[in-house]
Design an enzyme around this catalytic site. Structure first.
Site, PDB file in Angstrom:
ATOM      1  N   HIS A  82       0.844  -1.189   0.000  1.00 28.01           N
ATOM      2  CA  HIS A  82       0.000   0.000   0.000  1.00 28.01           C
ATOM      3  C   HIS A  82       0.876   1.233   0.000  1.00 28.01           C
ATOM      4  O   HIS A  82       1.825   1.335   0.775  1.00 28.01           O
ATOM      5  CB  HIS A  82      -0.894   0.030   1.253  1.00 28.01           C
ATOM      6  CG  HIS A  82      -1.734   1.268   1.327  1.00 28.01           C
ATOM      7  ND1 HIS A  82      -2.910   1.399   0.631  1.00 28.01           N
ATOM      8  CD2 HIS A  82      -1.548   2.444   1.972  1.00 28.01           C
ATOM      9  CE1 HIS A  82      -3.425   2.597   0.857  1.00 28.01           C
ATOM     10  NE2 HIS A  82      -2.617   3.247   1.670  1.00 28.01           N
ATOM     11  N   ASP A 161     -15.531   2.692   6.428  1.00 23.25           N
ATOM     12  CA  ASP A 161     -14.501   3.656   6.041  1.00 23.25           C
ATOM     13  C   ASP A 161     -15.015   4.602   4.954  1.00 23.25           C
ATOM     14  O   ASP A 161     -14.741   5.796   4.991  1.00 23.25           O
ATOM     15  CB  ASP A 161     -13.231   2.942   5.566  1.00 23.25           C
ATOM     16  CG  ASP A 161     -12.168   3.955   5.173  1.00 23.25           C
ATOM     17  OD1 ASP A 161     -11.728   4.719   6.055  1.00 23.25           O
ATOM     18  OD2 ASP A 161     -11.820   4.036   3.984  1.00 23.25           O
ATOM     19  N   ARG A 168     -15.139  12.828   7.219  1.00 23.39           N
ATOM     20  CA  ARG A 168     -13.860  13.434   7.634  1.00 23.39           C
ATOM     21  C   ARG A 168     -13.383  14.451   6.605  1.00 23.39           C
ATOM     22  O   ARG A 168     -12.837  15.496   6.943  1.00 23.39           O
ATOM     23  CB  ARG A 168     -12.794  12.340   7.825  1.00 23.39           C
ATOM     24  CG  ARG A 168     -13.054  11.475   9.061  1.00 23.39           C
ATOM     25  CD  ARG A 168     -12.156  10.238   9.050  1.00 23.39           C
ATOM     26  NE  ARG A 168     -10.752  10.556   8.964  1.00 23.39           N
ATOM     27  CZ  ARG A 168      -9.833   9.802   8.355  1.00 23.39           C
ATOM     28  NH1 ARG A 168     -10.177   8.654   7.783  1.00 23.39           N
ATOM     29  NH2 ARG A 168      -8.578  10.164   8.318  1.00 23.39           N
ATOM     30  N   SER A 183      -8.150   3.643   9.070  1.00 23.08           N
ATOM     31  CA  SER A 183      -8.789   3.674   7.749  1.00 23.08           C
ATOM     32  C   SER A 183      -7.993   2.797   6.762  1.00 23.08           C
ATOM     33  O   SER A 183      -8.541   1.923   6.093  1.00 23.08           O
ATOM     34  CB  SER A 183      -8.851   5.130   7.268  1.00 23.08           C
ATOM     35  OG  SER A 183      -9.060   5.211   5.892  1.00 23.08           O
ATOM     36  N   LYS A 187      -8.825  -1.553   5.576  1.00 23.46           N
ATOM     37  CA  LYS A 187      -8.990  -1.979   4.179  1.00 23.46           C
ATOM     38  C   LYS A 187      -7.952  -3.037   3.804  1.00 23.46           C
ATOM     39  O   LYS A 187      -8.269  -4.020   3.126  1.00 23.46           O
ATOM     40  CB  LYS A 187      -8.883  -0.762   3.246  1.00 23.46           C
ATOM     41  CG  LYS A 187     -10.110   0.140   3.363  1.00 23.46           C
ATOM     42  CD  LYS A 187     -10.007   1.388   2.518  1.00 23.46           C
ATOM     43  CE  LYS A 187      -9.060   2.391   3.104  1.00 23.46           C
ATOM     44  NZ  LYS A 187      -9.174   3.760   2.661  1.00 23.46           N
TER      45      LYS A 187
HETATM   46  N1  URA Z   1      -5.955   7.206   2.887  1.00 22.69           N
HETATM   47  C1  URA Z   1      -6.932   6.433   3.431  1.00 22.69           C
HETATM   48  O1  URA Z   1      -7.272   5.386   2.894  1.00 22.69           O
HETATM   49  N2  URA Z   1      -7.505   6.854   4.575  1.00 22.69           N
HETATM   50  C2  URA Z   1      -7.160   8.004   5.204  1.00 22.69           C
HETATM   51  O2  URA Z   1      -7.710   8.308   6.235  1.00 22.69           O
HETATM   52  C3  URA Z   1      -6.154   8.799   4.619  1.00 22.69           C
HETATM   53  C4  URA Z   1      -5.565   8.367   3.462  1.00 22.69           C
END
Ligand code: URA
Length: 432
Positions: A82, A161, A168, A183, A187
């Site tokens: 990631h 999320d 957010r 977050s 995932k």
């Molecule tokens: N990327 C994400 O997936 N979540 C966040 O909160 C910030 C960046």
């Protein structure tokens, strides 16, 4: 239990229990907790932070809010990567076939780009026919057969999320380490990989502008992943200048092919070798020196490039451009962007180059905007180079020549010249 009491408890800085966090997230996803209460809780978290345990409970509640992919049939070989996002970051296109040809498995879901950063799915779609939505059976059987499948985010993965991030984004509560870490990790964990390498960017083109913040975020995510029994490593890497020499969808596929052919730009190649080596070192349980040797061999032998072609073919993409990559640089209009004075290049602001590329049509200002796969920017000069007035700093690619003016105006702010040689920057700052 009342949401009011949970918000108040966090507001005065007390740690929430697992039951309270489950109540808040479950209620929010189910529609019983309204947006205004969830926003108030997010704001309280921004001010008061969260302990490791709270962040773990939050990640767990978010991960369990939707489908969780089970990749256990691959016997611990599944590895994911990631990146926290950047300009010119085409590393997934390169590291996925490298690690797959060495015996690891890549079952990856990637995103689309928004704003100045690009998305892997958009880049892949510049190979005509590439299917970014596969059924779950197609996805898993492709991983079984050739070791790699990369799709768009599908199904009902971490709905908490999606809903929370949308809030957010409009309530100034994005930049909180526990919220970002939970977050991202919810995932990654829901996607099922056994080992995960995180590329946490820092610098002007990234979320985290300095190394200390990036280190804090990376450490939080590594601890979370390990708390869930996964192998996790994080690289803190520079994103103050764009990664590699090309920005824009098909242009970045071109550059990925260059790296896989052993002819890539040095910084991009260095990062891809480091990411891939860490990925296979965890997936195959081998030491990092042996992993690095295998990765370099996969590139020099041509195995990684063959795996890339096999992968694109399996997902229906046009492979003729892999055999003849200059076709990926076929925009109708090109313009040379030139230096207006003499000096060392002391800045190529990543965000500025990303915005200029977006203005040429390569990115989206809004979620539903169409993108132009052939648009983008090729950097001809690098940070620290000495240039003279009239030298070409970049080539701009567009389908509509009317877009050049605004992109050039943006680049005027992105490039800075100095009469002193600027300090060298290290690309990989730390491994956690
Ligand atoms: N990327 C994400 O997936 N979540 C966040 O909160 C910030 C960046």
């Amino acid at each position: 239990m009342r949401m009011y009491d949970i918000i108040y408890k966090k507001r005065i800085g007390e740690a929430l229990t697992k039951q309270e966090i489950d109540f808040a997230i479950g209620g929010f996803v189910g529609g019983d907790v309204p947006d205004y209460q969830m926003s108030a809780l997010a704001m309280a978290i921004c001010f008061k932070g969260m302990t490791y345990e709270e962040t773990l409970y939050l990640t767990d509640a978010m991960m369990r809010s939707g489908d969780v992919v089970n990749l256990d049939r691959f016997n611990g070989l599944c590895v994911d990567k990631h990146s926290t996002g950047g300009v010119g970051d085409k590393t997934t296109l390169i590291v996925a076939p490298i690690v797959a040809c060495l015996g690891a498995r890549v079952a990856k879901m990637s995103g689309r780009g928004l704003g100045h950063t690009g998305g892997t799915v958009d880049k892949l779609e510049s190979l005509t026919g590439y299917r970014t939505s596969l059924s779950s059976n197609e996805f898993l059987s492709q991983v079984e057969k050739i070791g790699i499948a990369v799709t768009g985010q599908s199904g009902n993965l971490v709905p908490a999320d999606k809903k929370l991030y949308a809030l957010r984004d409009v309530t100034a509560t994005v930049d909180s380490i526990p919220l970002i870490a939970s977050s991202i990790m919810s995932k990654k964990l829901a996607s099922g990989a056994h080992s995960i390498v995180l590329d946490v960017k820092c610098g002007s083109g990234a979320f985290m502008k300095n190394e200390d913040d990036a280190t804090e975020l990376a450490s939080a995510m590594v601890e979370l992943g390990r708390g869930f029994g996964r192998n996790v490593r994080a690289l803190i890497t520079d994103m103050s200048v764009p990664l590699g020499a090309f920005v824009g969808n098909s242009l970045e596929v071109y550059e990925a092919i260059q790296v896989l052919s052993g002819k890539g730009e040095s910084a991009l190649t260095e990062l891809c070798v480091a990411l891939s080596s860490n990925m296979i070192s965890m997936a195959l349980d081998i030491d990092i020196d042996e992993a690095t040797r295998q990765v370099n061999e996969a590139i020099s032998s041509g195995l990684a490039l063959s795996k890339f072609k096999e992968w694109i073919d399996a997902q229906g993409g046009d492979t003729s451009k892999i055999d003849d990559p200059v076709l990926l640089l076929g925009a109708k209009h090109k313009l040379e962007y030139k230096a207006t004075g003499d000096g060392y290049i002391s800045e190529i602001d990543a965000e500025g180059v990303g915005v200029a590329s977006m203005l040429l049509g390569a990115g989206r200002a809004k979620k539903d905007d169409e993108i132009d796969f052939l648009a983008g920017i090729e950097l001809r000069a690098r940070y620290g180079d000495y240039v003279k007035k009239g030298d070409t700093l970049a080539i701009l690619y567009a389908s509509d020549s009317a877009l050049f003016d605004s992109a050039c105006a943006r680049l005027d702010f992105a490039f800075k010249l100095s009469n002193k040689l600027p300090k060298q920057k290290s690309l990989i700052k730390k491994i956690i």
